[in-house]
Write an enzyme that holds these catalytic residues in place. Structure first.
Site, PDB file in Angstrom:
ATOM      1  N   ARG A 131     -10.444 -11.510   0.115  1.00  0.00           N
ATOM      2  CA  ARG A 131     -11.240 -12.506  -0.612  1.00  0.00           C
ATOM      3  C   ARG A 131     -10.559 -13.864  -0.617  1.00  0.00           C
ATOM      4  O   ARG A 131     -11.213 -14.893  -0.698  1.00  0.00           O
ATOM      5  CB  ARG A 131     -11.504 -11.986  -2.032  1.00  0.00           C
ATOM      6  CG  ARG A 131     -10.256 -11.770  -2.842  1.00  0.00           C
ATOM      7  CD  ARG A 131     -10.481 -10.858  -4.039  1.00  0.00           C
ATOM      8  NE  ARG A 131     -10.739  -9.469  -3.643  1.00  0.00           N
ATOM      9  CZ  ARG A 131     -11.022  -8.495  -4.488  1.00  0.00           C
ATOM     10  NH1 ARG A 131     -11.091  -8.736  -5.779  1.00  0.00           N
ATOM     11  NH2 ARG A 131     -11.233  -7.262  -4.053  1.00  0.00           N
ATOM     12  N   LYS A 178       0.847  -1.198   0.000  1.00  0.00           N
ATOM     13  CA  LYS A 178       0.000   0.000   0.000  1.00  0.00           C
ATOM     14  C   LYS A 178       0.888   1.255   0.000  1.00  0.00           C
ATOM     15  O   LYS A 178       1.919   1.280   0.652  1.00  0.00           O
ATOM     16  CB  LYS A 178      -0.908   0.007   1.231  1.00  0.00           C
ATOM     17  CG  LYS A 178      -2.035  -1.010   1.169  1.00  0.00           C
ATOM     18  CD  LYS A 178      -3.011  -0.831   2.308  1.00  0.00           C
ATOM     19  CE  LYS A 178      -4.126  -1.861   2.270  1.00  0.00           C
ATOM     20  NZ  LYS A 178      -5.048  -1.703   1.138  1.00  0.00           N
TER      21      LYS A 178
HETATM   22  N1  BES Z   1      -8.595  -3.902   3.357  1.00  0.00           N
HETATM   23  C1  BES Z   1      -8.597  -3.365   2.054  1.00  0.00           C
HETATM   24  C2  BES Z   1      -9.858  -2.572   1.755  1.00  0.00           C
HETATM   25  C3  BES Z   1     -10.082  -1.308   2.541  1.00  0.00           C
HETATM   26  C4  BES Z   1      -9.779  -0.085   1.974  1.00  0.00           C
HETATM   27  C5  BES Z   1     -10.649  -1.337   3.785  1.00  0.00           C
HETATM   28  C6  BES Z   1     -10.015   1.072   2.689  1.00  0.00           C
HETATM   29  C7  BES Z   1     -10.885  -0.175   4.500  1.00  0.00           C
HETATM   30  C8  BES Z   1     -10.573   1.040   3.941  1.00  0.00           C
HETATM   31  C9  BES Z   1      -8.496  -4.474   1.023  1.00  0.00           C
HETATM   32  O1  BES Z   1      -7.772  -5.584   1.401  1.00  0.00           O
HETATM   33  C10 BES Z   1      -7.816  -3.894  -0.155  1.00  0.00           C
HETATM   34  O2  BES Z   1      -6.674  -3.601  -0.058  1.00  0.00           O
HETATM   35  N2  BES Z   1      -8.561  -3.738  -1.236  1.00  0.00           N
HETATM   36  C11 BES Z   1      -8.053  -3.203  -2.443  1.00  0.00           C
HETATM   37  C12 BES Z   1      -8.364  -4.203  -3.527  1.00  0.00           C
HETATM   38  C13 BES Z   1      -7.650  -3.960  -4.800  1.00  0.00           C
HETATM   39  C14 BES Z   1      -6.182  -4.184  -4.665  1.00  0.00           C
HETATM   40  C15 BES Z   1      -8.218  -4.908  -5.819  1.00  0.00           C
HETATM   41  C16 BES Z   1      -8.754  -1.892  -2.747  1.00  0.00           C
HETATM   42  O3  BES Z   1      -9.965  -1.824  -2.545  1.00  0.00           O
HETATM   43  O4  BES Z   1      -8.100  -0.956  -3.160  1.00  0.00           O
HETATM   44 MN    MN Z   2      -5.698  -5.384   0.972  1.00  0.00          MN
END
Ligand code: BES
Ligand code: MN
Ligand code: ZN
Length: 503
Positions: A356, A281
């Site tokens: 997922r 991230k």
């Molecule tokens: N835990 C995150 C999603 C999330 C984002 C939760 C903001 C709370 C606040 C999840 O694991 C994630 O990183 N999702 C990505 C998916 C993408 C890489 C396909 C996202 O939503 O950006």
């Molecule tokens: Mn994630």
């Protein structure tokens, strides 16, 4: 805010709380022959402009008598026609905040006449009021140290006892307070930092809770994950020294109803930290990812409420899919392909779409081993749902009309709002991989929340009703307002409890 909230009846209340609707006069809603009615009406008139607005507060101080209160709190209830559970929660939260700030010791909620006027059920109102007081007694100070300790000693939190003018409301108060305890447990775990709340820590906590409230507990970790082919957990958790696990809790009714032998299964994403993995991230996206376990925290809180206050006549199974998504030379990587226990192969395209992957294990396990009546799964799954719905609605994916109707009914009672988002074969097609069956994230930026749901659908057996709730937008309160302090709000405990409460 409060150190303790109890329900207690006193012959002489210290504070009486009355309600007042917008554009209506107060006098008709006061208890008959109350000696303090005159000063209360006067006080309400003094703040005439906006006096009945929802959550507005006025106060009156009757001359001291042996059988009267020393303070009357008048709370605005908004328009009579639109006074419902949500408004009750808002109004009572404002009252509770005021009572805490004046360190009241006892208060009688005398809103019976107002409830009659608005045709609101007294038990339902009591529950909302209990929730408001209970949720406001949670604070986020568990990790304050010696510096914070000093501040806390200087201003200790008051304890309060509350009562209601209707027996039904009193019953509701008890229920709301008990429910809030389960929510608060969820919030405290959610706030626990990732160096403490590891998958093992959460398993330990679940085990302790299970023992206290009579749930069955088991956990699959280490070599057993391999034996059971829970490849999502294994791979997502590989890079962390805090190993992954799948936690299972089971509620067994004293007497199972004949037509309810199959369990309801609740699944929660319990990522103790989400760095994104090798698809790291960036730009501060990592901050706050200790709350990526909030789906699991909500399921845990709901199981507490189910075992202690709901006690349905259908079995309930909880699966907490827990891992830490970290980085190391042992991390799983983009381009890896993994094979699930249902035979589906997944090409990893992005290690940040990790939720997922562990949830897929949970769905496979539930369908294989639990013979579920239905499955409801909660997860902080996508940023996409935050873009779509903000913090106002949770994204709900559910194509089974009966289950969806029940989830929506539970949303209406709990006040935890859901909004249906679509599932479609085209979203499933977006998940197809050139090398494996499916990929975990399509690199184009389309329909992220829908992609998550589409991915999960590959792990549910045909015919089993299921519902995916993406709580990424709703699980944190950004400011201290209404029933909630800034921080984790325990979203999901109440809707799940109300859902199972329909059994
Ligand atoms: N835990 C995150 C999603 C999330 C984002 C939760 C903001 C709370 C606040 C999840 O694991 C994630 O990183 N999702 C990505 C998916 C993408 C890489 C396909 C996202 O939503 O950006
Ligand atoms: Mn994630
Ligand atoms: Zn995540």
């Amino acid at each position: 805010m409060f150190s303790e909230v109890r329900v207690e009846s006193r012959p002489v209340p210290q504070v009486v709380v009355v309600g007042r609707f917008k554009d209506e006069d107060l006098a008709s809603l006061l208890p008959k022959k109350a000696p303090w009615a005159g000063v209360a009406v006067e006080a309400s008139q003094r703040m005439e402009l906006g006096g009945g607005d929802l959550g507005k507060i006025a106060e009156a101080f009757p001359a001291p008598t042996a059988d009267g209160p020393s303070r009357v709190v008048i709370v605005g209830l908004g328009k009579k026609g639109s006074f419902k559970a949500e408004q009750a929660r808002t109004a009572i939260a404002a009252v509770a905040r005021r009572l805490a700030s004046v360190k009241a010791e006892h208060a009688l909620l005398a809103l019976g006449p107002a409830l009659d006027a608005a045709e609101m059920n007294a038990t339902a109102f009591g529950r909302c009021a209990g929730e408001a007081f209970g949720l406001l007694s949670w604070d986020n100070l568990a990790f304050k140290g010696s510096v914070g300790e000093k501040a806390r000693k200087e201003s200790p939190r008051p304890s309060i006892s509350i009562d209601a003018d209707r027996k039904a409301s009193r019953t509701g108060l008890e229920y709301g307070l008990a429910l809030a305890e389960s929510v608060n447990m969820c919030r405290s775990l959610s706030e626990t930092p990732p160096n403490i709340a590891t998958p093992d820590y959460i398993a330990g906590l679940a085990q302790k809770m299970a023992k206290q409230c009579g749930l069955k507990f088991s956990v699959i970790k280490g070599k057993d994950l391999e034996k059971e082919q829970l490849v999502g957990h294994i791979n997502v958790g590989k890079a962390s020294e805090n190993g992954p696990c799948m936690i299972r809790l089971e509620y067994t009714p004293e007497k199972v109803a004949k037509n309810k032998t199959k369990p309801a299964v609740l699944i929660g994403k319990t990522m103790t930290y989400d760095t994104g993995g090798l698809s790291l991230k960036v730009n501060n996206g990592m901050v706050g990812m200790k709350r990526d376990k909030d789906g699991g925290c909500a399921v845990l809180g709901a199981m507490h409420a189910i075992a202690t206050i709901v006690k349905p006549n259908r079995p309930v199974v909880a699966l907490l899919c827990s891992a830490e998504n970290s980085i190391s030379d042992e991390a799983y990587r983009p381009d890896d392909v993994i094979t699930y226990r249902n035979g589906v192969t997944v090409e990893i395209t992005n290690t940040d779409a990790e939720g997922r992957l562990v949830l897929a294990d949970g769905f496979c396990w539930a369908c294989d081993k639990e013979d579920p009546a239905y499955i409801v799964e909660l997860s902080t799954l996508t940023g996409g749902v935050v873009t779509a719905l903000g913090s106002t609605f949770c994204g709900m994916f559910c194509d089974d009309d009966t289950l969806r109707g029940r989830v929506e009914a539970a949303a209406a009672v709990s006040g935890e709002r859901v909004w249906r988002l679509p599932m479609h074969q085209e979203y499933r097609d977006m998940m197809k991989s050139p090398v494996a069956d499916i990929l975990n994230s399509n690199p184009n930026r389309k329909a992220h929340a829908g992609q998550g749901a589409a991915f999960l659908s590959y792990f549910v057996k045909d015919g089993i009703p299921w519902c995916h709730l993406d709580i990424a937008g709703v699980h944190v309160s950004e400011s201290d307002s209404g029933m909630f302090a800034k921080g984790s709000n325990g979203w999901g405990v109440r809707i799940l409890t109300d859902l199972i409460g329909q059994e």
